[in-house]
Design an enzyme around this catalytic site. Structure first.
Site, PDB file in Angstrom:
ATOM      1  N   ARG A   1      -2.345  -1.966  -3.568  1.00  0.00           N
ATOM      2  CA  ARG A   1      -3.738  -1.095  -3.250  1.00  0.00           C
ATOM      3  C   ARG A   1      -3.533  -0.117  -4.283  1.00  0.00           C
ATOM      4  O   ARG A   1      -2.586   0.630  -4.152  1.00  0.00           O
ATOM      5  CB  ARG A   1      -3.821  -0.656  -1.899  1.00  0.00           C
ATOM      6  CG  ARG A   1      -5.139   0.080  -1.617  1.00  0.00           C
ATOM      7  CD  ARG A   1      -4.946   0.569  -0.485  1.00  0.00           C
ATOM      8  NE  ARG A   1      -6.033   1.630  -0.361  1.00  0.00           N
ATOM      9  CZ  ARG A   1      -6.000   2.711   0.434  1.00  0.00           C
ATOM     10  NH1 ARG A   1      -5.092   3.235   0.955  1.00  0.00           N
ATOM     11  NH2 ARG A   1      -7.109   3.618   0.490  1.00  0.00           N
TER      12      ARG A   1
ATOM     13  N   HIS B   1     -12.806   2.947  -0.294  1.00  0.00           N
ATOM     14  CA  HIS B   1     -12.651   2.037   0.803  1.00  0.00           C
ATOM     15  C   HIS B   1     -13.383   0.927   0.251  1.00  0.00           C
ATOM     16  O   HIS B   1     -13.865   0.051   0.844  1.00  0.00           O
ATOM     17  CB  HIS B   1     -13.561   2.584   1.789  1.00  0.00           C
ATOM     18  CG  HIS B   1     -12.901   3.763   2.833  1.00  0.00           C
ATOM     19  ND1 HIS B   1     -13.658   4.889   3.376  1.00  0.00           N
ATOM     20  CD2 HIS B   1     -11.477   3.996   2.884  1.00  0.00           C
ATOM     21  CE1 HIS B   1     -12.922   5.589   3.827  1.00  0.00           C
ATOM     22  NE2 HIS B   1     -11.595   5.098   3.765  1.00  0.00           N
TER      23      HIS B   1
ATOM     24  N   ARG C   1     -11.592  15.907   7.542  1.00  0.00           N
ATOM     25  CA  ARG C   1     -12.409  16.181   6.188  1.00  0.00           C
ATOM     26  C   ARG C   1     -13.823  16.826   6.670  1.00  0.00           C
ATOM     27  O   ARG C   1     -14.697  16.164   7.465  1.00  0.00           O
ATOM     28  CB  ARG C   1     -12.413  15.191   5.441  1.00  0.00           C
ATOM     29  CG  ARG C   1     -10.950  14.900   4.684  1.00  0.00           C
ATOM     30  CD  ARG C   1     -11.123  13.563   3.805  1.00  0.00           C
ATOM     31  NE  ARG C   1     -10.125  12.644   4.330  1.00  0.00           N
ATOM     32  CZ  ARG C   1     -10.019  11.375   3.895  1.00  0.00           C
ATOM     33  NH1 ARG C   1     -10.929  10.841   3.003  1.00  0.00           N
ATOM     34  NH2 ARG C   1      -9.266  10.626   4.447  1.00  0.00           N
TER      35      ARG C   1
ATOM     36  N   GLU D   1      -8.334  -4.931   4.801  1.00  0.00           N
ATOM     37  CA  GLU D   1      -8.136  -4.845   3.563  1.00  0.00           C
ATOM     38  C   GLU D   1      -7.010  -5.673   2.819  1.00  0.00           C
ATOM     39  O   GLU D   1      -6.895  -6.141   1.814  1.00  0.00           O
ATOM     40  CB  GLU D   1      -7.977  -3.510   3.320  1.00  0.00           C
ATOM     41  CG  GLU D   1      -9.182  -2.469   3.537  1.00  0.00           C
ATOM     42  CD  GLU D   1      -9.193  -1.149   3.725  1.00  0.00           C
ATOM     43  OE1 GLU D   1      -8.665  -0.737   5.085  1.00  0.00           O
ATOM     44  OE2 GLU D   1      -9.128  -0.064   2.993  1.00  0.00           O
TER      45      GLU D   1
ATOM     46  N   ASN E   1       0.793  -1.191  -0.062  1.00  0.00           N
ATOM     47  CA  ASN E   1       0.110  -0.064  -0.027  1.00  0.00           C
ATOM     48  C   ASN E   1       0.939   1.332  -0.072  1.00  0.00           C
ATOM     49  O   ASN E   1       1.426   1.540   1.091  1.00  0.00           O
ATOM     50  CB  ASN E   1      -0.842  -0.042   1.266  1.00  0.00           C
ATOM     51  CG  ASN E   1      -1.698   1.136   1.341  1.00  0.00           C
ATOM     52  OD1 ASN E   1      -1.764   2.178   0.531  1.00  0.00           O
ATOM     53  ND2 ASN E   1      -2.754   1.214   2.332  1.00  0.00           N
TER      54      ASN E   1
END
Ligand code: ADP
Length: 396
Positions: free
Chosen positions: A90, A179, A240, A384, A7
């Protein structure tokens, strides 16, 4: 087969070596501060203590070399280089081209590059990671697993913005969602836990971490998700904003005499629960602590966060028609019984009822709804890396 999962971010690289047969994590770690002073690799071989090595990493090629060295060295290595059967990468943005994971070839690399303007911080870093691995492990098959792929089943009515259609046609401006690997993994895992086929279930997945998103999964397929063209849309997150009126941007620019870049930075890095708590923290552990001690900013931030999740659950209940299960995952969703309670206590409109004792769970799979709840509420930790390793093994 032993699979290396990578990743790759712009200045960091996370990795895990996973045995795809036993699904055990043989080693996991992180290269930090790539391209800047003070770079280091931190990793934990299975059953051993954490190892930290400070070493210059001018670029990702050097980071990958250090990862391979960490995995294969004679002192505390865990594998021979020839035993690594494949690498799973990823990739953040697959645009509309990728609806599932694919074996990487030149054409795939070009396609990832083509959609880089949709994720200018992430896709170029992901490509650098692929090239560095190809250089260090020539001939080893590599697979790209996209954050956006699971959401490609969204219907047009869910993914279009109310903009002139030509902007979608010309520039691909639409909602993509992120996601996806987590939403896919958790919804499948929930079906397994419930002993049902995913195709028979309507599931809402709440991935509540620093970045956070909700998805509506009907019969195993995503029909809507809260993130959009970028991961800024939807829930209020750590730093965010999530959904806001787009006019806010121009309004702030005029009031503060600031640039687009300044406001973009504000919306991404200084807002969310961090901004709402007046800069107290973006970390939910601090905010919960503040909340119970009576800090007004912490309460304001966490209440607004939970309310936004509730609103998405409400709208996705309408989109799905009926809801069988609501899953909580990621850092906050898996660990915070406090935030889960704030949300679940307001689910009477779909007959959802929390079992407060069962809700006292952190990072473990568990059904947390009361026996008379009409909707199964559950904690399903995401994984993940394992999902990437599974896709990689299946494709090679
Ligand atoms: P990301 O991958 O987006 O960085 P994570 O899924 O790791 O995010 O989630 C990070 C968030 O999870 C942080 O806000 C952190 O405070 C929260 N978190 C982790 N453990 C707990 C806990 N025990 N209680 C409450 N929040 C927690």
């Amino acid at each position: 087969m032993k699979i290396l999962v990578i990743n790759c971010g712009s200045s960091s690289l996370k990795f895990q070596l996973i045995d795809s047969d036993s699904e055990a994590v043989i080693c996991k770690g992180l290269c930090e501060r790539i391209g800047i002073d003070g770079s280091q690799i931190v990793y934990t071989p299975e059953g051993k203590d954490k190892i930290t090595k400070v070493s210059p990493m001018p670029d990702h090629n050097r980071a990958i070399e250090l990862v391979i060295e960490a995995l294969t060295n004679s002192e505390n290595g865990v594998v021979k280089l020839s035993e690594i059967g494949a690498v799973g990468h990823r990739i953040v943005h697959g645009g509309e081209k990728f609806t599932k994971s694919v074996v990487i070839n030149e054409e795939v690399m070009k396609a990832i590059e083509d959609v880089s303007d949709l994720a200018p911080l992430h896709n170029p870093a992901n490509l650098i990671g692929i090239r560095a691995c190809q250089k260090a492990m020539p001939g080893v098959p590599m697979v790209a697993v996209f954050d956006t792929a699971f959401h490609q089943t969204m219907p047009e009515e869910a993914y279009l913005y109310g903009l002139p259609y030509s902007y979608y046609e010309k520039y691909g401006i639409r909602r993509y969602g992120f996601h996806g690997t987590s939403h896919s993994y958790v919804s499948k895992r929930a079906a397994k836990i419930l002993g049902k086929d995913a195709s028979d279930l309507n599931i809402i997945v709440c991935h509540l971490g620093n970045g956070a998103s909700v998805s509506a999964v009907k019969g195993g397929k995503c029909i809507d998700t809260s993130m959009g063209l970028t991961p800024l849309e939807g829930l209020i997150m750590g730093t965010r904003t999530g959904d806001i009126d787009p006019s806010v941007v121009e309004f702030i620019m005029k009031k503060e005499n600031s640039s687009v870049a300044d406001v973009t930075n504000l919306l991404n890095k200084k807002s969310g629960v961090f901004g709402l708590s007046n800069g107290l923290s973006s970390d939910f552990r601090d905010l919960e602590d503040g909340y119970v001690k009576g800090d007004a900013g912490a309460k304001r931030a966490v209440d607004a966060f939970a309310y936004r999740v509730l609103k998405y659950i409400g709208s996705y209940s309408a989109a799905l028609g009926s809801v069988d299960a609501i899953c909580f995952t990621a850092g906050v969703g898996e660990n915070s019984s406090f935030v889960r309670k704030l949300i679940c206590d307001r689910l009477s409109f779909i007959g959802g009822k929390l079992d407060e004792e069962a809700n006292d769970v952190h990072g473990k799979e568990r059904i947390i709804s009361a026996s008379d709840s009409k909707v199964t509420l559950m904690v399903v930790p995401t994984n993940e890396e394992l999902a990437i390793a599974r896709d990689t093994a299946a494709l090679v």
